[in-house]
Design a protein around this motif. Sequence first.
Motif, mmCIF file in Angstrom:
data_model
loop_
_atom_site.group_PDB
_atom_site.id
_atom_site.type_symbol
_atom_site.label_atom_id
_atom_site.label_comp_id
_atom_site.label_asym_id
_atom_site.label_seq_id
_atom_site.Cartn_x
_atom_site.Cartn_y
_atom_site.Cartn_z
ATOM 1 N N GLN A 1 0.834 -1.189 0.000
ATOM 2 C CA GLN A 1 0.000 0.000 0.000
ATOM 3 C C GLN A 1 0.879 1.254 0.000
ATOM 4 O O GLN A 1 2.039 1.201 0.388
ATOM 5 N N PRO A 2 0.349 2.397 -0.406
ATOM 6 C CA PRO A 2 1.158 3.624 -0.424
ATOM 7 C C PRO A 2 1.697 4.032 0.952
ATOM 8 O O PRO A 2 2.752 4.631 1.042
ATOM 9 N N ASN A 3 1.020 3.682 2.030
ATOM 10 C CA ASN A 3 1.500 4.049 3.362
ATOM 11 C C ASN A 3 2.601 3.122 3.855
ATOM 12 O O ASN A 3 3.195 3.357 4.897
ATOM 13 N N ASP A 4 2.902 2.042 3.130
ATOM 14 C CA ASP A 4 3.967 1.123 3.501
ATOM 15 C C ASP A 4 5.351 1.644 3.118
ATOM 16 O O ASP A 4 6.355 1.091 3.545
ATOM 17 N N PHE A 5 5.423 2.685 2.317
ATOM 18 C CA PHE A 5 6.709 3.155 1.832
ATOM 19 C C PHE A 5 7.561 3.777 2.940
ATOM 20 O O PHE A 5 8.782 3.745 2.868
ATOM 21 N N MET A 6 6.948 4.297 3.971
ATOM 22 C CA MET A 6 7.719 4.826 5.101
ATOM 23 C C MET A 6 8.414 3.679 5.830
ATOM 24 O O MET A 6 9.574 3.802 6.227
ATOM 25 N N GLU A 7 7.706 2.574 5.995
ATOM 26 C CA GLU A 7 8.307 1.396 6.631
ATOM 27 C C GLU A 7 9.446 0.847 5.777
ATOM 28 O O GLU A 7 10.484 0.446 6.298
ATOM 29 N N ILE A 8 9.258 0.845 4.472
ATOM 30 C CA ILE A 8 10.304 0.374 3.572
ATOM 31 C C ILE A 8 11.520 1.297 3.647
ATOM 32 O O ILE A 8 12.668 0.833 3.644
ATOM 33 N N ALA A 9 11.299 2.596 3.749
ATOM 34 C CA ALA A 9 12.414 3.550 3.871
ATOM 35 C C ALA A 9 13.183 3.322 5.171
ATOM 36 O O ALA A 9 14.420 3.419 5.192
ATOM 37 N N VAL A 10 12.482 3.012 6.249
ATOM 38 C CA VAL A 10 13.155 2.714 7.519
ATOM 39 C C VAL A 10 13.998 1.451 7.378
ATOM 40 O O VAL A 10 15.141 1.392 7.857
ATOM 41 N N ILE A 11 13.473 0.447 6.706
ATOM 42 C CA ILE A 11 14.234 -0.792 6.480
ATOM 43 C C ILE A 11 15.481 -0.504 5.661
ATOM 44 O O ILE A 11 16.572 -1.003 5.965
ATOM 45 N N PHE A 12 15.356 0.330 4.627
ATOM 46 C CA PHE A 12 16.517 0.684 3.815
ATOM 47 C C PHE A 12 17.571 1.420 4.647
ATOM 48 O O PHE A 12 18.768 1.173 4.507
ATOM 49 N N GLY A 13 17.119 2.311 5.515
ATOM 50 C CA GLY A 13 18.059 3.013 6.396
ATOM 51 C C GLY A 13 18.778 2.063 7.336
ATOM 52 O O GLY A 13 19.986 2.178 7.562
ATOM 53 N N LEU A 14 18.045 1.098 7.882
ATOM 54 C CA LEU A 14 18.668 0.111 8.767
ATOM 55 C C LEU A 14 19.670 -0.761 8.022
ATOM 56 O O LEU A 14 20.730 -1.097 8.559
ATOM 57 N N ILE A 15 19.348 -1.124 6.783
ATOM 58 C CA ILE A 15 20.289 -1.906 5.978
ATOM 59 C C ILE A 15 21.567 -1.125 5.770
ATOM 60 O O ILE A 15 22.674 -1.662 5.898
ATOM 61 N N LEU A 16 21.446 0.155 5.473
ATOM 62 C CA LEU A 16 22.620 1.006 5.257
ATOM 63 C C LEU A 16 23.464 1.107 6.524
ATOM 64 O O LEU A 16 24.691 0.917 6.494
ATOM 65 N N ILE A 17 22.830 1.353 7.642
ATOM 66 C CA ILE A 17 23.555 1.498 8.912
ATOM 67 C C ILE A 17 24.222 0.189 9.313
ATOM 68 O O ILE A 17 25.409 0.165 9.667
ATOM 69 N N PHE A 18 23.477 -0.913 9.262
ATOM 70 C CA PHE A 18 24.054 -2.200 9.662
ATOM 71 C C PHE A 18 25.158 -2.654 8.713
ATOM 72 O O PHE A 18 26.123 -3.284 9.143
ATOM 73 N N GLY A 19 25.033 -2.358 7.431
ATOM 74 C CA GLY A 19 26.084 -2.713 6.485
ATOM 75 C C GLY A 19 27.402 -2.039 6.820
ATOM 76 O O GLY A 19 28.469 -2.666 6.811
ATOM 77 N N ILE A 20 27.337 -0.770 7.154
ATOM 78 C CA ILE A 20 28.544 -0.022 7.512
ATOM 79 C C ILE A 20 29.103 -0.507 8.843
ATOM 80 O O ILE A 20 30.311 -0.732 8.982
ATOM 81 N N ILE A 21 28.234 -0.693 9.824
ATOM 82 C CA ILE A 21 28.696 -1.090 11.165
ATOM 83 C C ILE A 21 29.318 -2.484 11.150
ATOM 84 O O ILE A 21 30.382 -2.695 11.738
ATOM 85 N N ILE A 22 28.676 -3.433 10.488
ATOM 86 C CA ILE A 22 29.213 -4.802 10.451
ATOM 87 C C ILE A 22 30.569 -4.822 9.771
ATOM 88 O O ILE A 22 31.517 -5.454 10.254
ATOM 89 N N SER A 23 30.680 -4.127 8.664
ATOM 90 C CA SER A 23 31.951 -4.083 7.936
ATOM 91 C C SER A 23 33.044 -3.438 8.786
ATOM 92 O O SER A 23 34.176 -3.928 8.848
ATOM 93 N N TRP A 24 32.720 -2.349 9.459
ATOM 94 C CA TRP A 24 33.709 -1.635 10.270
ATOM 95 C C TRP A 24 34.171 -2.479 11.459
ATOM 96 O O TRP A 24 35.369 -2.565 11.747
ATOM 97 N N ILE A 25 33.226 -3.098 12.158
ATOM 98 C CA ILE A 25 33.579 -3.901 13.332
ATOM 99 C C ILE A 25 34.441 -5.096 12.931
ATOM 100 O O ILE A 25 35.443 -5.403 13.587
ATOM 101 N N SER A 26 34.061 -5.774 11.850
ATOM 102 C CA SER A 26 34.846 -6.929 11.403
ATOM 103 C C SER A 26 36.264 -6.514 11.021
ATOM 104 O O SER A 26 37.232 -7.203 11.362
ATOM 105 N N THR A 27 36.402 -5.408 10.329
ATOM 106 C CA THR A 27 37.730 -4.926 9.937
ATOM 107 C C THR A 27 38.538 -4.512 11.156
ATOM 108 O O THR A 27 39.744 -4.803 11.239
#
Length: 158
Positions: free
Chosen positions: A115-141
Motif C-alpha cells: 500500500q502507499p503508506n507502507d513506503f515509510m516502513e520500507i524507507a526505515v528498512i533501507f536506512g537500517l540496511i545502510l547502517i548495519f552494512g557499515i557497522i558490520i563491515s567496520w567492526i569486522s575490519t
Amino acid sequence: EDFNGEDVVQNIFYQKNLVKKINSNIKKTSLFLLAFCVVFFLISFALINNTIRLSMYSKRLLIRTMRLVGATNIFIQKPYLISSIYQGFFSSVISIFMLIGSVEIIKEIIPELIQPNDFMEIAVIFGLILIFGIIISWISTFFAVRRYLNLNENELFN
C-alpha cells in the motif's frame, strides 16, 4: 454528499472466530519471518566477517612491515577502517537497489500487497540496511586488523 451526513452503514456482520484465527496465523507467520531474518542476519555477518578476515590475512605481512618501521596502531588501522566504511556503504546501496527491484516486481504481480503508506516502513528498512552494512563491515575490519597488529614473528607465518 448524497446522504447529507446521515449514517450509511446500518449493520455489520463478521465472524469473530475467523478473525481470531487469521490474527493468530499472522502472529505465527510474523514470528517465523523474524526467526528467518535473524538466521539470515547471522549468516551474512559470518560471511562478511570471514571475507574481511581473509583479506586481512593476505595483508598480514604488510601490516607487520608497517609495525617494523615504527607505524602506530592507529596509523595502520585508519586506511583499512575507512576502506571498510566505503565497502559497507556501497554493498548496502547495492542491496537496497536489489530490494527496490524486488518490491517493484512484487507490486507488478500483486498490486494490493504493498500500500502507499507502507513506503515509510520500507524507507526505515533501507536506512537500517545502510547502517548495519557499515557497522558490520567496520567492526569486522577493526577486529581483524587488531588481531594482526599484536602477532609476533612466529605466529605471523602460521
